[in-house]
Write an enzyme that holds these catalytic residues in place. Structure first.
Site, mmCIF file in Angstrom:
data_model
loop_
_atom_site.group_PDB
_atom_site.id
_atom_site.type_symbol
_atom_site.label_atom_id
_atom_site.label_comp_id
_atom_site.label_asym_id
_atom_site.label_seq_id
_atom_site.Cartn_x
_atom_site.Cartn_y
_atom_site.Cartn_z
ATOM 1 C CE LYS A 53 -3.868 -2.263 2.207
ATOM 2 N NZ LYS A 53 -4.576 -2.866 3.249
ATOM 3 C CD GLN A 97 -3.574 -4.628 6.411
ATOM 4 O OE1 GLN A 97 -3.867 -3.279 5.803
ATOM 5 N NE2 GLN A 97 -4.024 -5.507 5.939
ATOM 6 C CG ASP A 120 -9.732 -0.230 4.688
ATOM 7 O OD1 ASP A 120 -9.501 -0.669 4.024
ATOM 8 O OD2 ASP A 120 -8.912 -0.199 6.120
#
Ligand code: GUN
Length: 294
Positions: A53, A97, A120
């Site tokens: 990422k 994460q 997200d």
């Protein structure tokens, strides 16, 4: 001939579009988009994802702010980091994460992220807006799958889509996107899960089958109808002594067995995987541009 849906190529196309969008912002005198990426602990898969990422941010011109916190970090200290980025004027997106260590409540972390920076799409406000069909951040993996179906000419409109899996990250948002009365959705949707009895009776009715079961060989040739479009979300590490890493990646679908029957299928690797990061970049740019929330 079975079509192999090339997630690598489609994700490159999307990243190129994001890169152009960033150039357009910068030439208008606006700052580069910013993404905060928070990793807790040493989970090797999580470290690899976060590394990709951050690397992709650099390639496209997104400024990444990365925090690597120890596995023992307190929930309070993690929440304080999230609050810091909520207030940060150069951060448009915040990603923590998953999974997190057992002593941290993931839902509390997600709910602390400002929903207007939740690239997200995990915050309950975004999850709720997806269900009601309002503009929102959509989780990257299912959003990427919708793009893959659309850009490969396998449109869900009027089809029967069967989703295996009911996670908040993939299964539930996937089913909602396919169900949506929109250009890229408008399917009839069935959701199968670990409580489903005789799954084959449902999957054999699928025109589009999205498999996020989290298990190898969850879909075998006897479970599909000829002509089905198969999207394999699985990412399983199988021990393989012939590989330098000691393992190889495989999906949730018996690929060799299902390939001759399917009209289209995604490979693993090179299918859904690369789409997730591309959509994260797209969401971050959309956030910077206030395309979803003003
Ligand atoms: N863990 C596995 N997939 C994801 C994802 O898309 N976002 C975050 N934050 N964690 C994940």
């Amino acid at each position: 001939m079975t079509q192999v849906i090339d997630g690598k190529q489609i994700s490159q196309d999307i990243k190129q579009e994001v890169s152009l969008g960033i150039e357009r912002r910068m030439s208008a005198g606006l700052r580069a988009p910013g993404l905060a990426v928070i990793l807790v602990g040493e989970n090797p898969a999580s470290k690899a994802y976060v590394g990709s990422k951050i690397k992709t941010c650099a390639e496209l011109g997104i400024i990444s702010f990365s925090d690597h916190l120890p596995a023992e970090v307190s929930e309070k200290d993690l929440l304080d980091r999230v609050r810091f980025y909520n207030q940060h004027p150069e951060v448009d997106g915040i990603l923590v994460q998953m999974p997190l260590p057992a002593h941290i409540n993931p839902q509390k972390v997600i709910e602390t992220i400002d929903y207007r920076k939740d690239v997200d799409g995990f915050h309950p406000i975004n999850a709720g807006k997806l269900v009601t069909g309002d503009p929102c951040f959509v989780p990257c993996t299912p959003a990427g799958i919708l793009e893959m179906l659309d850009r490969s000419g396998n449109r869900p409109d009027g089809k029967h889509a069967v989703v295996i899996g009911r996670s908040n990250i993939v299964g539930k948002p996937m089913a909602n996107l396919l169900l949506q009365k929109s250009k890229k959705g408008n399917a009839t949707v069935t959701i199968c899960h670990t409580g489903t009895k005789n799954m084959g009776q449902f999957t054999r009715q699928a025109d589009i089958l999205v498999v996020a079961a989290g298990a190898v060989n969850a879909v075998t040739p006897d479970m599909i109808k000829p002509g089905v479009v198969i999207i394999d979300v699985g990412m399983n590490r199988i021990p393989d002594p012939t590989k330098a890493s000691g393992y190889r990646l495989t999906g949730d679908v018996d690929y060799e067995g299902c390939f001759p029957l399917a009209s289209a299928i995604t490979p693993v690797p090179g299918g859904v995987g690369p789409m997730t990061i591309a959509m994260l970049m797209k969401n971050t740019l959309a956030s910077a541009n206030h395309e979803i929330y003003s």
